[in-house]
Design a protein around this motif. Structure first.
Motif, PDB file in Angstrom:
ATOM      1  N   TRP A 195       0.759  -1.028   0.010  1.00  0.00           N
ATOM      2  CA  TRP A 195      -0.402  -0.214   0.162  1.00  0.00           C
ATOM      3  C   TRP A 195       0.759   1.055  -0.277  1.00  0.00           C
ATOM      4  O   TRP A 195       0.822   2.002  -1.042  1.00  0.00           O
ATOM      5  CB  TRP A 195      -1.200   0.180   1.419  1.00  0.00           C
ATOM      6  CG  TRP A 195      -1.590   1.395   1.484  1.00  0.00           C
ATOM      7  CD1 TRP A 195      -2.326   1.556   0.631  1.00  0.00           C
ATOM      8  CD2 TRP A 195      -1.531   2.688   2.433  1.00  0.00           C
ATOM      9  NE1 TRP A 195      -3.503   3.320   1.286  1.00  0.00           N
ATOM     10  CE2 TRP A 195      -2.299   3.277   1.623  1.00  0.00           C
ATOM     11  CE3 TRP A 195      -0.441   2.624   3.158  1.00  0.00           C
ATOM     12  CZ2 TRP A 195      -2.089   4.906   3.104  1.00  0.00           C
ATOM     13  CZ3 TRP A 195      -0.512   3.910   4.300  1.00  0.00           C
ATOM     14  CH2 TRP A 195      -1.309   4.678   3.264  1.00  0.00           C
ATOM     15  N   THR A 222       4.348   2.096  -1.576  1.00  0.00           N
ATOM     16  CA  THR A 222       4.751   2.024  -2.287  1.00  0.00           C
ATOM     17  C   THR A 222       3.632   2.573  -3.430  1.00  0.00           C
ATOM     18  O   THR A 222       4.386   3.458  -4.239  1.00  0.00           O
ATOM     19  CB  THR A 222       5.518   0.476  -2.764  1.00  0.00           C
ATOM     20  OG1 THR A 222       3.873  -0.122  -3.143  1.00  0.00           O
ATOM     21  CG2 THR A 222       5.961   0.348  -2.131  1.00  0.00           C
ATOM     22  N   ASP A 223       2.395   2.380  -3.419  1.00  0.00           N
ATOM     23  CA  ASP A 223       1.764   3.342  -4.219  1.00  0.00           C
ATOM     24  C   ASP A 223       0.887   4.452  -4.004  1.00  0.00           C
ATOM     25  O   ASP A 223       1.051   5.159  -3.958  1.00  0.00           O
ATOM     26  CB  ASP A 223       0.656   1.919  -4.562  1.00  0.00           C
ATOM     27  CG  ASP A 223       0.872   1.147  -5.341  1.00  0.00           C
ATOM     28  OD1 ASP A 223       1.341   0.749  -6.163  1.00  0.00           O
ATOM     29  OD2 ASP A 223       0.396  -0.353  -4.821  1.00  0.00           O
ATOM     30  N   ARG A 224       0.506   4.459  -2.643  1.00  0.00           N
ATOM     31  CA  ARG A 224       0.163   5.465  -1.804  1.00  0.00           C
ATOM     32  C   ARG A 224       1.352   6.618  -1.728  1.00  0.00           C
ATOM     33  O   ARG A 224       1.106   7.968  -2.014  1.00  0.00           O
ATOM     34  CB  ARG A 224      -0.692   5.324  -0.903  1.00  0.00           C
ATOM     35  CG  ARG A 224      -0.843   6.450   0.314  1.00  0.00           C
ATOM     36  CD  ARG A 224      -1.854   6.525  -0.624  1.00  0.00           C
ATOM     37  NE  ARG A 224      -2.943   7.676   0.373  1.00  0.00           N
ATOM     38  CZ  ARG A 224      -2.734   9.076  -0.143  1.00  0.00           C
ATOM     39  NH1 ARG A 224      -1.745   9.367  -0.652  1.00  0.00           N
ATOM     40  NH2 ARG A 224      -3.566  10.375   0.792  1.00  0.00           N
ATOM     41  N   HIS A 254       6.859  -7.882  -6.716  1.00  0.00           N
ATOM     42  CA  HIS A 254       6.739  -6.501  -7.122  1.00  0.00           C
ATOM     43  C   HIS A 254       8.202  -6.529  -7.777  1.00  0.00           C
ATOM     44  O   HIS A 254       8.389  -5.934  -9.197  1.00  0.00           O
ATOM     45  CB  HIS A 254       6.177  -5.652  -6.250  1.00  0.00           C
ATOM     46  CG  HIS A 254       5.186  -6.117  -5.898  1.00  0.00           C
ATOM     47  ND1 HIS A 254       3.934  -6.226  -6.690  1.00  0.00           N
ATOM     48  CD2 HIS A 254       4.234  -6.004  -4.572  1.00  0.00           C
ATOM     49  CE1 HIS A 254       2.840  -6.296  -6.090  1.00  0.00           C
ATOM     50  NE2 HIS A 254       3.541  -5.913  -4.468  1.00  0.00           N
ATOM     51  N   LYS A 271      11.571   3.167 -11.032  1.00  0.00           N
ATOM     52  CA  LYS A 271      10.042   2.956 -11.299  1.00  0.00           C
ATOM     53  C   LYS A 271      10.230   2.147 -12.136  1.00  0.00           C
ATOM     54  O   LYS A 271      10.398   1.190 -12.706  1.00  0.00           O
ATOM     55  CB  LYS A 271       9.889   4.247 -12.075  1.00  0.00           C
ATOM     56  CG  LYS A 271      10.349   5.853 -10.918  1.00  0.00           C
ATOM     57  CD  LYS A 271       9.246   6.882 -11.817  1.00  0.00           C
ATOM     58  CE  LYS A 271       8.794   7.973 -10.928  1.00  0.00           C
ATOM     59  NZ  LYS A 271       8.684   8.937 -11.356  1.00  0.00           N
ATOM     60  N   ARG A 329       9.713   0.684  -5.808  1.00  0.00           N
ATOM     61  CA  ARG A 329       9.436  -0.083  -4.383  1.00  0.00           C
ATOM     62  C   ARG A 329      11.089   0.587  -3.409  1.00  0.00           C
ATOM     63  O   ARG A 329      10.671  -0.328  -1.590  1.00  0.00           O
ATOM     64  CB  ARG A 329      10.118  -1.640  -4.873  1.00  0.00           C
ATOM     65  CG  ARG A 329       8.981  -2.019  -6.353  1.00  0.00           C
ATOM     66  CD  ARG A 329       7.479  -2.233  -5.382  1.00  0.00           C
ATOM     67  NE  ARG A 329       7.091  -2.287  -7.301  1.00  0.00           N
ATOM     68  CZ  ARG A 329       5.796  -1.781  -7.221  1.00  0.00           C
ATOM     69  NH1 ARG A 329       5.114  -1.858  -6.067  1.00  0.00           N
ATOM     70  NH2 ARG A 329       4.916  -2.590  -7.975  1.00  0.00           N
ATOM     71  N   GLY A 354       4.499   6.793  -5.955  1.00  0.00           N
ATOM     72  CA  GLY A 354       4.156   6.100  -7.205  1.00  0.00           C
ATOM     73  C   GLY A 354       4.665   4.745  -7.887  1.00  0.00           C
ATOM     74  O   GLY A 354       5.122   4.877  -8.857  1.00  0.00           O
ATOM     75  N   GLY A 355       4.383   3.631  -7.027  1.00  0.00           N
ATOM     76  CA  GLY A 355       5.442   2.574  -7.109  1.00  0.00           C
ATOM     77  C   GLY A 355       6.148   2.147  -6.739  1.00  0.00           C
ATOM     78  O   GLY A 355       6.702   1.293  -7.373  1.00  0.00           O
ATOM     79  N   ASP A 391       8.796  -5.344 -11.750  1.00  0.00           N
ATOM     80  CA  ASP A 391       9.170  -4.048 -12.018  1.00  0.00           C
ATOM     81  C   ASP A 391       9.990  -4.047 -13.283  1.00  0.00           C
ATOM     82  O   ASP A 391      10.715  -3.501 -14.108  1.00  0.00           O
ATOM     83  CB  ASP A 391       9.385  -2.917 -11.105  1.00  0.00           C
ATOM     84  CG  ASP A 391       8.157  -3.042 -10.829  1.00  0.00           C
ATOM     85  OD1 ASP A 391       7.009  -3.315 -10.603  1.00  0.00           O
ATOM     86  OD2 ASP A 391       8.299  -2.532  -9.098  1.00  0.00           O
TER      87      ASP A 391
END
Length: 198
Positions: A62, A64-66, A121, A188, A72, A69-70, A125
């Motif tokens: 959560w 990383t996304d919140r 992830h 990213k 890690r 911006g994704g 990525d």
């Protein structure tokens, strides 16, 4: 390669706790008021590590996304730095304070969050669609080398230097992993567009 090395250090810490926390609790006499209570207290102390880890995995994904911006790298680095801090101080806290359960939960959250980000992830990525499985396999394989050292080598270290020193070494491994994870701080995830142009 740096992600493999980071996961090596994480698994050295992770399996160090999984392998040696039960014998440490026995050595400290946790719950030795009665056999039934002793078993219950030890089971609860051991269960909170992976249970908190489940929450940590969700929280890490959560965050990383919140907030990033994704990306890690920031979450992995911050959680590993906290893991190093909590790992180094947890033996003393369990022995001397009732805060030991909270410290075990913190170690669990900071362990499984980076774990899921690196094997799941981050491998997807940075390995692209065609190489994600291979990247995940490489990272996981290197991690299990660290896990093997957490068994045999850590046992030798415990015999020679004791639990406190060994847990500090586990903490140092996590901090070193945090420094390696910081190398991908700005990286990213690849999108379909970036893969098409690369």
């Amino acid at each position: 390669m740096d992600r493999g090395a980071t996961f090596f250090l994480l698994d050295l810490n992770r399996y160090g706790f999984v392998n040696w926390m039960p014998s440490y609790l026995d050595a400290q006499g946790v719950g030795h008021t009665s056999p039934l209570l002793a078993d219950f207290k030890k089971a609860m102390t051991l269960c909170i590590h992976p249970l908190a880890g489940s929450a940590g995995a969700i929280l890490a994904g959560w965050a990383t996304d919140r907030f990033f911006g994704g990306r890690r790298g920031p979450v992995i680095a911050m959680l590993l730095a906290l893991l190093g801090l909590f790992s180094s101080s947890s033996p003393m806290s369990i022995r001397e304070h009732r805060a030991g359960g909270a410290r075990c939960r913190a170690v669990g959250m900071c362990t499984y969050g980076p774990h899921i980000l690196m094997v799941g992830h981050a491998a997807q990525d940075f390995g692209k669609k065609s190489g994600a499985a291979g990247a995940a396999g490489f990272i996981d394989a290197v991690g299990y080398i660290g896990a093997s050292l957490a068994g045999w080598w850590a046992g030798k270290l415990i015999d020679a230097r004791g639990y406190q020193t060994t847990f500090v070494v586990f903490g140092f491994a996590a901090v070193l992993g945090a420094l390696l994870a910081a190398l991908i701080w700005k990286a990213k995830p690849k999108t379909d567009a970036t893969e098409a142009t690369s």
